[in-house]
Write a protein that holds these residues in place. Sequence first.
Motif, short mmCIF file in Angstrom:
data_model
loop_
_atom_site.label_atom_id
_atom_site.label_comp_id
_atom_site.label_asym_id
_atom_site.label_seq_id
_atom_site.Cartn_x
_atom_site.Cartn_y
_atom_site.Cartn_z
N LEU A 175 0.82 -1.21 0.00
CA LEU A 175 0.00 0.00 0.00
C LEU A 175 0.86 1.27 0.00
CD1 LEU A 175 -2.65 -1.10 2.62
CD2 LEU A 175 -3.07 -0.73 0.20
N TYR B 164 1.60 3.38 -2.04
CA TYR B 164 1.10 4.58 -2.73
C TYR B 164 0.20 5.43 -1.84
CZ TYR B 164 -3.05 1.65 -3.32
OH TYR B 164 -4.13 0.87 -3.08
N LEU B 165 -0.21 4.92 -0.69
CA LEU B 165 -1.06 5.70 0.22
C LEU B 165 -0.22 6.53 1.19
CD1 LEU B 165 -3.89 3.21 1.11
CD2 LEU B 165 -4.05 5.26 -0.26
N ILE C 99 -1.16 10.50 2.05
CA ILE C 99 -2.42 10.78 2.75
C ILE C 99 -2.42 10.16 4.14
CG2 ILE C 99 -3.70 8.83 1.75
CD1 ILE C 99 -6.02 10.91 1.51
N VAL C 100 -1.85 8.94 4.26
CA VAL C 100 -1.81 8.31 5.58
C VAL C 100 -0.88 9.08 6.51
CG1 VAL C 100 -1.11 6.24 6.82
CG2 VAL C 100 -2.44 6.03 4.75
N LEU D 257 -2.59 12.19 7.83
CA LEU D 257 -3.58 11.82 8.84
C LEU D 257 -2.91 11.48 10.16
CD1 LEU D 257 -6.60 11.54 8.52
CD2 LEU D 257 -6.32 9.12 8.15
N SER E 109 -3.01 13.71 13.74
CA SER E 109 -3.58 13.21 14.99
C SER E 109 -2.51 13.04 16.06
CB SER E 109 -4.35 11.91 14.78
OG SER E 109 -3.92 11.24 13.65
N GLN F 153 -1.96 16.36 17.73
CA GLN F 153 -3.07 16.65 18.65
C GLN F 153 -2.93 15.84 19.93
OE1 GLN F 153 -5.48 18.92 18.38
NE2 GLN F 153 -4.41 19.60 16.55
N PHE F 154 -2.58 14.56 19.76
CA PHE F 154 -2.43 13.67 20.90
C PHE F 154 -1.32 14.18 21.83
CE2 PHE F 154 -0.69 9.66 22.72
CZ PHE F 154 -1.80 9.30 23.46
N ILE G 233 -2.49 17.12 23.83
CA ILE G 233 -3.31 16.76 24.98
C ILE G 233 -2.45 16.25 26.14
CG2 ILE G 233 -5.08 15.15 25.78
CD1 ILE G 233 -6.26 15.25 22.96
N VAL H 104 -7.63 4.33 4.59
CA VAL H 104 -7.66 5.68 5.14
C VAL H 104 -8.76 5.80 6.20
CG1 VAL H 104 -8.00 8.10 4.60
CG2 VAL H 104 -6.66 6.69 3.08
N VAL I 94 -7.51 4.03 9.37
CA VAL I 94 -6.49 4.83 10.06
C VAL I 94 -7.13 6.04 10.74
CG1 VAL I 94 -4.45 6.27 9.74
CG2 VAL I 94 -4.62 4.10 8.55
N ALA J 42 -7.27 6.79 14.74
CA ALA J 42 -6.73 8.04 15.26
C ALA J 42 -7.79 8.80 16.04
CB ALA J 42 -6.20 8.90 14.11
N ILE K 89 -8.40 7.19 19.41
CA ILE K 89 -7.31 7.50 20.35
C ILE K 89 -7.46 8.93 20.88
CG2 ILE K 89 -4.81 7.85 20.53
CD1 ILE K 89 -4.44 5.59 18.55
N LEU K 90 -7.79 9.86 19.96
CA LEU K 90 -7.90 11.26 20.39
C LEU K 90 -9.06 11.45 21.34
CD1 LEU K 90 -7.07 13.42 17.26
CD2 LEU K 90 -5.71 13.02 19.29
N ALA L 160 -8.07 10.04 24.62
CA ALA L 160 -7.07 10.89 25.25
C ALA L 160 -7.70 12.13 25.84
CB ALA L 160 -5.99 11.27 24.24
N PHE M 38 -7.32 12.40 29.70
CA PHE M 38 -6.29 13.35 30.09
C PHE M 38 -6.83 14.78 30.13
CE2 PHE M 38 -3.82 9.98 27.83
CZ PHE M 38 -3.29 9.41 28.98
#
Lengths: 199, 271
Positions: A72, A74-75, A78-79, A82, A86, A89-90, A93, B12, B15, B19, B22-23, B26, B30
Amino acid sequence: METFKSLIIILMGSVLVNNYVLSRFLGICPFLGVSKKLNQAVGMGVSVTFVMLMATAVTYPLQYYILDANGLGYLQTIVFILVIASLVQFVEILLKKFIPALHKSLGVYLPLITTNCAVLGVTINNITDGYNFLESMVSSLGCGLGFLLAMVMFSGIRTYIDESEVPESLKGLPVTLIAASFVSLAFFGFAGIVENLFA
Amino acid sequence: MITDILTALLVVAVVGFIASVILVLASHFFAVKTDERVTKIRECLPGANCGACGYAGCDAYAKALVEEQGVKTTLCVPGAQAVVEQISEILGVAVAESEVKEKSVAVVHCNGTCDAAPKKAIYDGMNSCRAASVLYGGANACNYGCVGCGDCADVCPADAICVVDGVARVDSRLCIGCGKCAKTCPKHIISLVPIGSKQVVLCNNKEKGAVARKNCKNACIACKKCELNCHAQAISVKDNLAAIDYEKCTNCGKCVEVCPVHCITAVNFEV
């Protein structure tokens, strides 16, 4: 010793020769946006370095053990976007909860760089350059430090520009862009130096 | 081919889903407790994010009030007395009457309408007062007046400004008195006046009378009639332009009567 040498070359190369801002022209947005004051420039530079390291640590195994293993590849783009978004962001937090002081100093900049092209560029270039995990991490550290260096240098230049008399039509962004191009030209001078460090 | 598209979609989506889970977890586990007073104060602030208090927005002001020492409760201009009282009650501090700002309203000091003010050029550039005024001071013959491209209307958080007949006009019923327009105007012709005022000078032209009159029929010609007739000495003509000192003004309206060019105009701000 050989590996150590190659790591040093990768580090110096990504700080000076392939500087993400000044030679590859990635991450120009924060470079122009947050370089007005020295402390902000340092905050942004440190955050970018931090995020680049984190992102590489996560995307490297993702690419080789999940995407490539299943055909995969070729992804990738975009992966990565993403996952990096995230991840940042994680981390934000977590920082807010456990290290409030660090969150306060980095907090403003972290969301700004969630999908920054320099961060994405580092992770993808590490894969295309065929680095192993250690080399990838060193390369991202170098790229982050290079970004920090560019930010700090440029904030000094901008302070100087603010104090000098600029022609009316060039005030603001135009003169900043001209100055950026000069700094970028200066960095071309490093090309060819790093490879011969140990020659 | 369709399987390729589906695989990509699926990967996608998976995934993204992982994600997001998880967020969510979290942010749940938290979560940092915020002071509930911040939320309460934020609720009584107007929420226009106008920045008149000096902070980035209503959220930032609410946070600063609770977390920093010595932040004044009276900084919110749009909220005026009512909000000051609410904030002070939540924080448990006394309201200092003298510090409460009187509600004010923005006034565009120009009356150079399309009929009154001839043009010296046709401006065909980008629709921005800042851009237009850089080019020989704008298209109007008068270099002091409203450019009329509506930069002030663009920044107004309350949508209180619109450009009518070539001049920006403020709707006093909608104006929250934040002063953003005054900061934006490249000609500096907008100022805040107390909401109880009954007369305003609708001109910003600092040229001598003859030139001013040539460039705009409604311009102040600096005849000083208002200054001579004001019994409270509230009007002074400085730099060929009448200016009202609202601290001394008694709202008698004499200046409006004597002004020969009617650039001092009677107003009645509706609240």
